[in-house]
Design a protein around this motif. Structure first.
Motif, PDB file in Angstrom:
ATOM      1  N   GLY A 214       0.740  -1.040  -0.049  1.00 54.36           N
ATOM      2  CA  GLY A 214      -0.062  -0.120  -0.006  1.00 54.36           C
ATOM      3  C   GLY A 214       0.841   1.211  -0.066  1.00 54.36           C
ATOM      4  N   HIS A 215       0.236   2.374   0.862  1.00 50.95           N
ATOM      5  CA  HIS A 215       0.820   3.430   0.666  1.00 50.95           C
ATOM      6  C   HIS A 215       0.990   4.112   2.026  1.00 50.95           C
ATOM      7  CE1 HIS A 215      -0.778   3.270  -3.230  1.00 50.95           C
ATOM      8  NE2 HIS A 215      -1.764   2.742  -2.661  1.00 50.95           N
ATOM      9  N   ASN A 216       1.722   5.359   1.979  1.00 51.17           N
ATOM     10  CA  ASN A 216       1.994   6.203   3.242  1.00 51.17           C
ATOM     11  C   ASN A 216       0.980   7.191   3.064  1.00 51.17           C
ATOM     12  OD1 ASN A 216       4.121   4.822   4.353  1.00 51.17           O
ATOM     13  ND2 ASN A 216       5.513   6.234   3.772  1.00 51.17           N
ATOM     14  N   PRO A 217       0.641   7.609   4.434  1.00 51.19           N
ATOM     15  CA  PRO A 217       1.223   7.495   5.513  1.00 51.19           C
ATOM     16  C   PRO A 217       0.760   6.207   6.220  1.00 51.19           C
ATOM     17  CG  PRO A 217      -0.416   9.301   6.041  1.00 51.19           C
ATOM     18  CD  PRO A 217      -0.498   8.888   4.422  1.00 51.19           C
ATOM     19  N   GLY A 218      -0.380   5.788   6.036  1.00 49.06           N
ATOM     20  CA  GLY A 218      -1.054   4.664   6.920  1.00 49.06           C
ATOM     21  C   GLY A 218      -0.060   3.347   7.020  1.00 49.06           C
ATOM     22  N   LEU A 219       0.604   3.015   5.833  1.00 50.68           N
ATOM     23  CA  LEU A 219       1.451   1.749   6.207  1.00 50.68           C
ATOM     24  C   LEU A 219       2.635   2.291   7.266  1.00 50.68           C
ATOM     25  CD1 LEU A 219       2.082  -0.207   2.976  1.00 50.68           C
ATOM     26  CD2 LEU A 219       0.625  -0.780   4.681  1.00 50.68           C
ATOM     27  N   ALA A 220       3.104   3.208   7.076  1.00 55.83           N
ATOM     28  CA  ALA A 220       4.426   3.522   8.146  1.00 55.83           C
ATOM     29  C   ALA A 220       3.830   3.949   9.406  1.00 55.83           C
ATOM     30  CB  ALA A 220       4.924   4.949   7.708  1.00 55.83           C
ATOM     31  N   GLU A 221       2.632   4.399   9.642  1.00 55.26           N
ATOM     32  CA  GLU A 221       2.033   4.645  11.086  1.00 55.26           C
ATOM     33  C   GLU A 221       1.618   3.364  11.486  1.00 55.26           C
ATOM     34  OE1 GLU A 221      -1.306   7.286   9.876  1.00 55.26           O
ATOM     35  OE2 GLU A 221       0.037   8.966  10.035  1.00 55.26           O
ATOM     36  N   ALA A 222       1.005   2.184  10.547  1.00 53.91           N
ATOM     37  CA  ALA A 222       0.537   1.062  11.239  1.00 53.91           C
ATOM     38  C   ALA A 222       2.090   0.240  11.559  1.00 53.91           C
ATOM     39  CB  ALA A 222      -0.126   0.200  10.178  1.00 53.91           C
ATOM     40  N   ALA A 223       2.945   0.392  10.940  1.00 54.55           N
ATOM     41  CA  ALA A 223       4.150  -0.251  11.287  1.00 54.55           C
ATOM     42  C   ALA A 223       4.712   0.025  12.394  1.00 54.55           C
ATOM     43  CB  ALA A 223       5.284  -0.189   9.988  1.00 54.55           C
ATOM     44  N   VAL A 224       4.838   1.336  12.671  1.00 53.57           N
ATOM     45  CA  VAL A 224       5.243   1.833  13.822  1.00 53.57           C
ATOM     46  C   VAL A 224       4.485   1.469  15.229  1.00 53.57           C
ATOM     47  CG1 VAL A 224       5.627   4.064  15.209  1.00 53.57           C
ATOM     48  CG2 VAL A 224       6.419   3.835  12.807  1.00 53.57           C
ATOM     49  N   LEU A 225       3.090   1.452  14.870  1.00 50.20           N
ATOM     50  CA  LEU A 225       2.172   1.213  16.084  1.00 50.20           C
ATOM     51  C   LEU A 225       2.054  -0.354  16.461  1.00 50.20           C
ATOM     52  CD1 LEU A 225      -0.645   3.720  15.785  1.00 50.20           C
ATOM     53  CD2 LEU A 225       1.250   3.769  17.715  1.00 50.20           C
ATOM     54  N   LEU A 226       2.457  -1.102  15.593  1.00 49.61           N
ATOM     55  CA  LEU A 226       2.316  -2.591  15.684  1.00 49.61           C
ATOM     56  C   LEU A 226       3.745  -3.114  16.125  1.00 49.61           C
ATOM     57  CD1 LEU A 226       0.454  -3.682  12.385  1.00 49.61           C
ATOM     58  CD2 LEU A 226      -0.379  -3.886  14.835  1.00 49.61           C
ATOM     59  N   SER A 227       4.684  -2.091  16.159  1.00 48.53           N
ATOM     60  CA  SER A 227       6.050  -2.868  16.520  1.00 48.53           C
ATOM     61  C   SER A 227       6.336  -2.516  17.860  1.00 48.53           C
ATOM     62  CB  SER A 227       7.188  -2.268  15.552  1.00 48.53           C
ATOM     63  OG  SER A 227       6.873  -2.835  14.213  1.00 48.53           O
ATOM     64  N   ARG A 228       5.928  -3.101  19.086  1.00 49.58           N
ATOM     65  CA  ARG A 228       6.388  -2.899  20.312  1.00 49.58           C
ATOM     66  C   ARG A 228       7.847  -3.023  20.625  1.00 49.58           C
ATOM     67  NH1 ARG A 228       3.521  -6.925  23.270  1.00 49.58           N
ATOM     68  NH2 ARG A 228       5.370  -7.947  23.172  1.00 49.58           N
ATOM     69  N   GLU A 229       8.362  -4.339  19.923  1.00 44.20           N
ATOM     70  CA  GLU A 229       9.693  -4.545  20.122  1.00 44.20           C
ATOM     71  C   GLU A 229      10.510  -4.762  19.009  1.00 44.20           C
ATOM     72  OE1 GLU A 229       9.273  -8.434  22.162  1.00 44.20           O
ATOM     73  OE2 GLU A 229       8.361  -7.606  23.917  1.00 44.20           O
ATOM     74  N   GLY A 230      11.696  -4.942  19.224  1.00 40.16           N
ATOM     75  CA  GLY A 230      12.808  -5.080  18.025  1.00 40.16           C
ATOM     76  C   GLY A 230      14.091  -4.438  18.366  1.00 40.16           C
ATOM     77  N   GLU A 231      14.907  -4.478  17.649  1.00 38.33           N
ATOM     78  CA  GLU A 231      16.327  -3.897  17.725  1.00 38.33           C
ATOM     79  C   GLU A 231      16.134  -2.374  17.815  1.00 38.33           C
ATOM     80  OE1 GLU A 231      19.764  -5.108  15.228  1.00 38.33           O
ATOM     81  OE2 GLU A 231      18.860  -7.168  15.110  1.00 38.33           O
ATOM     82  N   ARG A 232      16.686  -1.782  18.919  1.00 39.20           N
ATOM     83  CA  ARG A 232      16.676  -0.479  19.131  1.00 39.20           C
ATOM     84  C   ARG A 232      17.064   0.361  17.743  1.00 39.20           C
ATOM     85  NH1 ARG A 232      17.671   2.344  24.565  1.00 39.20           N
ATOM     86  NH2 ARG A 232      17.407   0.258  25.056  1.00 39.20           N
ATOM     87  N   ALA A 233      18.034   0.088  16.991  1.00 34.66           N
ATOM     88  CA  ALA A 233      18.359   0.809  16.211  1.00 34.66           C
ATOM     89  C   ALA A 233      17.507   0.756  14.675  1.00 34.66           C
ATOM     90  CB  ALA A 233      19.725   0.635  15.562  1.00 34.66           C
TER      91      ALA A 233
END
Length: 175
Positions: A107-126
């Motif tokens: 899909g497209h931004n900004p929706g995909l980027a916002e979803a990716a950020v909000l869904l990602s609670r954990e992961g490598e800090r960098a």
């Protein structure tokens, strides 16, 4: 475990007479989408199902990705993905059958980027910091959920496993 692949379409040409929905990929965009497909194939991350926006650039991104992955991927054109909000992305996840373990949304931004950020609670800090800073065309975020049903894949429930952009080492010169 469920695995969500969020892919922002590859580089598209500026809007012409046909409007935004009819924008085509550039030659570089086609090559990048194919490299992403090859990466997914090599890393054994090919999705079981793809939900794709009806925009020409997302459909072309899917076709090139599929070519690069060297396999057929079942696809559903999801009209609601065209310039979808993050809420729409979440709604599509909730509707996904539980038997699909690897789901790709193109899909497209900004929706995909916002979803990716909000869904990602954990992961490598960098990697999380890179994701939060930008989600350029094309970008691929792969988020894992310790769940057996997509209705459990909610805000702050996932772990960002992979975040790739065109400049990522994994995509340089092919996968």
């Amino acid at each position: 475990m469920l695995r969500l692949l969020l892919l922002r379409h590859a580089e598209a040409a500026p809007a012409a007479g046909g409007g935004d929905i009819n924008r085509r990929l550039t030659a570089g965009g086609r090559a990048a989408a194919s490299r992403i497909g090859a990466y997914l194939h090599k890393a054994q991350l090919v999705p079981e199902l793809a939900l794709v926006s009806p925009a020409r650039r997302t459909l072309e991104t899917f076709e090139e990705l599929q070519f690069g992955a060297a396999c057929e991927i079942p696809r559903i054109v999801a009209p609601s993905l065209y310039n979808a909000s993050m809420g729409t992305v979440f709604a599509l996840l909730q509707e996904t059958p539980a038997n699909i373990e690897r789901l790709l949304l193109i899909g497209h931004n900004p929706g995909l980027a916002e979803a990716a950020v909000l869904l990602s609670r954990e992961g490598e800090r960098a990697v999380l910091a890179r994701l939060r800073a930008q989600f350029p065309a094309p970008s691929l975020a792969i988020i894992d959920f310790d769940a057996v049903d997509w209705r459990q894949a909610s805000q702050d429930a996932g772990r960002l496993d992979i975040f790739l952009t065109l400049t990522s080492n994994e995509l340089q010169g092919g996968a």
